[in-house]
Design a protein around this motif. Sequence first.
Motif, PDB file in Angstrom:
ATOM      1  N   ARG A 188       0.856  -1.188   0.000  1.00 24.78           N
ATOM      2  CA  ARG A 188       0.000   0.000   0.000  1.00 24.78           C
ATOM      3  C   ARG A 188       0.888   1.232   0.000  1.00 24.78           C
ATOM      4  O   ARG A 188       1.591   1.493   0.976  1.00 24.78           O
ATOM      5  CB  ARG A 188      -0.906  -0.010   1.225  1.00 24.78           C
ATOM      6  CG  ARG A 188      -1.906   1.135   1.265  1.00 24.78           C
ATOM      7  CD  ARG A 188      -2.781   1.022   2.499  1.00 24.78           C
ATOM      8  NE  ARG A 188      -3.746   2.101   2.589  1.00 24.78           N
ATOM      9  CZ  ARG A 188      -4.601   2.249   3.589  1.00 24.78           C
ATOM     10  NH1 ARG A 188      -4.601   1.380   4.587  1.00 24.78           N
ATOM     11  NH2 ARG A 188      -5.443   3.268   3.601  1.00 24.78           N
ATOM     12  N   GLU A 192      -2.034   6.376   0.207  1.00 27.96           N
ATOM     13  CA  GLU A 192      -3.070   5.889  -0.702  1.00 27.96           C
ATOM     14  C   GLU A 192      -4.122   5.096   0.072  1.00 27.96           C
ATOM     15  O   GLU A 192      -3.834   4.479   1.097  1.00 27.96           O
ATOM     16  CB  GLU A 192      -2.462   5.001  -1.794  1.00 27.96           C
ATOM     17  CG  GLU A 192      -1.538   5.740  -2.740  1.00 27.96           C
ATOM     18  CD  GLU A 192      -2.281   6.695  -3.659  1.00 27.96           C
ATOM     19  OE1 GLU A 192      -3.520   6.580  -3.774  1.00 27.96           O
ATOM     20  OE2 GLU A 192      -1.631   7.565  -4.256  1.00 27.96           O
ATOM     21  N   SER A 194      -5.746   2.541  -1.279  1.00 25.00           N
ATOM     22  CA  SER A 194      -5.850   1.201  -1.852  1.00 25.00           C
ATOM     23  C   SER A 194      -4.597   0.375  -1.586  1.00 25.00           C
ATOM     24  O   SER A 194      -3.485   0.909  -1.520  1.00 25.00           O
ATOM     25  CB  SER A 194      -6.080   1.285  -3.363  1.00 25.00           C
ATOM     26  OG  SER A 194      -7.242   2.019  -3.658  1.00 25.00           O
ATOM     27  N   THR A 195      -4.789  -0.948  -1.452  1.00 22.37           N
ATOM     28  CA  THR A 195      -3.686  -1.904  -1.413  1.00 22.37           C
ATOM     29  C   THR A 195      -3.618  -2.594  -2.764  1.00 22.37           C
ATOM     30  O   THR A 195      -4.646  -3.027  -3.301  1.00 22.37           O
ATOM     31  CB  THR A 195      -3.906  -2.954  -0.307  1.00 22.37           C
ATOM     32  OG1 THR A 195      -3.992  -2.291   0.960  1.00 22.37           O
ATOM     33  CG2 THR A 195      -2.752  -3.943  -0.267  1.00 22.37           C
ATOM     34  N   LEU A 196      -2.429  -2.674  -3.332  1.00 16.62           N
ATOM     35  CA  LEU A 196      -2.211  -3.277  -4.647  1.00 16.62           C
ATOM     36  C   LEU A 196      -1.597  -4.663  -4.486  1.00 16.62           C
ATOM     37  O   LEU A 196      -0.716  -4.872  -3.648  1.00 16.62           O
ATOM     38  CB  LEU A 196      -1.291  -2.394  -5.487  1.00 16.62           C
ATOM     39  CG  LEU A 196      -1.776  -0.962  -5.731  1.00 16.62           C
ATOM     40  CD1 LEU A 196      -0.640  -0.108  -6.289  1.00 16.62           C
ATOM     41  CD2 LEU A 196      -2.960  -0.967  -6.691  1.00 16.62           C
ATOM     42  N   VAL A 216      -6.690  -4.899  -6.867  1.00 21.51           N
ATOM     43  CA  VAL A 216      -6.785  -3.726  -5.998  1.00 21.51           C
ATOM     44  C   VAL A 216      -7.821  -3.979  -4.907  1.00 21.51           C
ATOM     45  O   VAL A 216      -8.889  -4.550  -5.174  1.00 21.51           O
ATOM     46  CB  VAL A 216      -7.177  -2.466  -6.796  1.00 21.51           C
ATOM     47  CG1 VAL A 216      -7.310  -1.257  -5.879  1.00 21.51           C
ATOM     48  CG2 VAL A 216      -6.158  -2.188  -7.904  1.00 21.51           C
ATOM     49  N   LYS A 217      -7.475  -3.562  -3.702  1.00 19.61           N
ATOM     50  CA  LYS A 217      -8.403  -3.654  -2.573  1.00 19.61           C
ATOM     51  C   LYS A 217      -8.445  -2.305  -1.866  1.00 19.61           C
ATOM     52  O   LYS A 217      -7.401  -1.734  -1.546  1.00 19.61           O
ATOM     53  CB  LYS A 217      -7.953  -4.739  -1.602  1.00 19.61           C
ATOM     54  CG  LYS A 217      -8.782  -4.830  -0.331  1.00 19.61           C
ATOM     55  CD  LYS A 217      -8.184  -5.855   0.614  1.00 19.61           C
ATOM     56  CE  LYS A 217      -8.910  -5.861   1.937  1.00 19.61           C
ATOM     57  NZ  LYS A 217      -8.295  -6.801   2.900  1.00 19.61           N
ATOM     58  N   GLN A 218      -9.619  -1.804  -1.626  1.00 14.89           N
ATOM     59  CA  GLN A 218      -9.760  -0.561  -0.879  1.00 14.89           C
ATOM     60  C   GLN A 218      -9.542  -0.846   0.606  1.00 14.89           C
ATOM     61  O   GLN A 218     -10.244  -1.661   1.192  1.00 14.89           O
ATOM     62  CB  GLN A 218     -11.152   0.039  -1.087  1.00 14.89           C
ATOM     63  CG  GLN A 218     -11.426   0.498  -2.512  1.00 14.89           C
ATOM     64  CD  GLN A 218     -10.504   1.627  -2.931  1.00 14.89           C
ATOM     65  OE1 GLN A 218     -10.276   2.568  -2.173  1.00 14.89           O
ATOM     66  NE2 GLN A 218      -9.950   1.529  -4.139  1.00 14.89           N
ATOM     67  N   THR A 227     -11.446  -7.481  -2.861  1.00 11.96           N
ATOM     68  CA  THR A 227     -10.347  -7.364  -3.820  1.00 11.96           C
ATOM     69  C   THR A 227     -10.869  -7.667  -5.220  1.00 11.96           C
ATOM     70  O   THR A 227     -11.539  -8.687  -5.427  1.00 11.96           O
ATOM     71  CB  THR A 227      -9.217  -8.335  -3.470  1.00 11.96           C
ATOM     72  OG1 THR A 227      -8.746  -8.062  -2.143  1.00 11.96           O
ATOM     73  CG2 THR A 227      -8.061  -8.206  -4.450  1.00 11.96           C
ATOM     74  N   SER A 245      -5.205   1.446 -13.381  1.00  9.72           N
ATOM     75  CA  SER A 245      -5.819   0.999 -12.132  1.00  9.72           C
ATOM     76  C   SER A 245      -6.141   2.222 -11.279  1.00  9.72           C
ATOM     77  O   SER A 245      -5.986   3.363 -11.711  1.00  9.72           O
ATOM     78  CB  SER A 245      -4.865   0.060 -11.391  1.00  9.72           C
ATOM     79  OG  SER A 245      -3.627   0.704 -11.152  1.00  9.72           O
ATOM     80  N   ASP A 246      -6.583   2.000 -10.060  1.00  9.60           N
ATOM     81  CA  ASP A 246      -6.850   3.088  -9.125  1.00  9.60           C
ATOM     82  C   ASP A 246      -6.105   2.794  -7.823  1.00  9.60           C
ATOM     83  O   ASP A 246      -6.554   1.980  -7.035  1.00  9.60           O
ATOM     84  CB  ASP A 246      -8.351   3.205  -8.867  1.00  9.60           C
ATOM     85  CG  ASP A 246      -8.690   4.364  -7.934  1.00  9.60           C
ATOM     86  OD1 ASP A 246      -7.844   5.268  -7.777  1.00  9.60           O
ATOM     87  OD2 ASP A 246      -9.783   4.348  -7.358  1.00  9.60           O
TER      88      ASP A 246
END
Length: 264
Positions: A188, A192, A194-196, A216-218, A227, A245-246
Motif C-alpha cells: 500500500r 493511498e 488502496s492496497t495493490l 486492488v483492494k480498498q 479485492t 488501475s486506481d
Amino acid sequence: MTRRHLQSLVCVAAALLASAALSAAPLELVGPASTLGCEVVRGETVAFLAPDRGIVLLGTRPFPGSTSVGTIDGDRLSGSLAGYGELDLQLAAGPPGAEVFGLLDRTLPLEGRRGCFGFGTRRFSDIDDLKTYLHWWVRRVLAPLALASDEPAPTVWLEGRMVTLEVAVSGHRAVSLRIREGSTVGFRPTGEASTLFFQPFVVGRAGRRAAVRISVKQGDYFGPGVTHDAAFVAVGPERPVPVPSDPPLEIRLEALETAVSFVD
C-alpha cells in the motif's frame, strides 16, 4: 549390524533414491503446434488444451485420476490416453524409459482455447481437488493471458523462479517487488487508500517476459474489503507498461532469476 548388512541397506537406500529421482524428473514437451497449441511446456506435470477433446494432463509420477499411458522411448512419448486416443509427442527432456501417467479432463468447456502449462501434483489428494486447480489455470491464467500477450497459445510453467517487478504508482517513487512466480505480494503506497496486489507468471520458453495479474483492494492488507482484478498485463525489461488501475501505475520486468525448484 555386520558390514554386509550395512552395505545391503546402503544399496537399497540408493536404489530408492534413484527411483524417486526418476519418478519426479520433469518432462519437456515440444510441438508441433498443431498438437500442443504451443511451442514447448515443461514440468513434473504438464498439460495442454485440446479444444475438441479436453485438458490433457501428463506426468512422470502417478497423480489422482491418472492411469499409465506409456513409456518414454528416446525423444518420443508414445502411448494411449483413455478418451483422447493415441499419443505421439516429441520430448526435449524426460527420463529415458520412464513410465508416464495421464488424465483427460472433459468437464470444462474450452470454447476453442489453446495453451499449455506445467506444475507439480504432489499436493493433491483427490481428483476433484486436481480438476479444480486445472480449471483455475484455464480460467484465471490462460484465458486472460491470451488477451494480455501477443502469444496465440499462452505457455506458462512454475519452477520457483523469482521475479522482480519495478512498480511506479502515480505520484510515488518507483519500488522493486521481488516475488516468486505464481505467488502474490501486496503493498500500500504511503497516503493511498488502496492496497495493490501483484501475481507474476513467467511466459514462454525464453523466460524474458512475465504476465502479471494486478488486483486492488480498498483499505488495509488484512482489513475488511473486496479485492477485484484491475488488469492482467504482459511486461518485459524494455519499457514500463501503463496500467489504468486506481491509483494508476506503470510496471516493468526488472529481473528474472534462474529456476530453483519446481513448485508443487
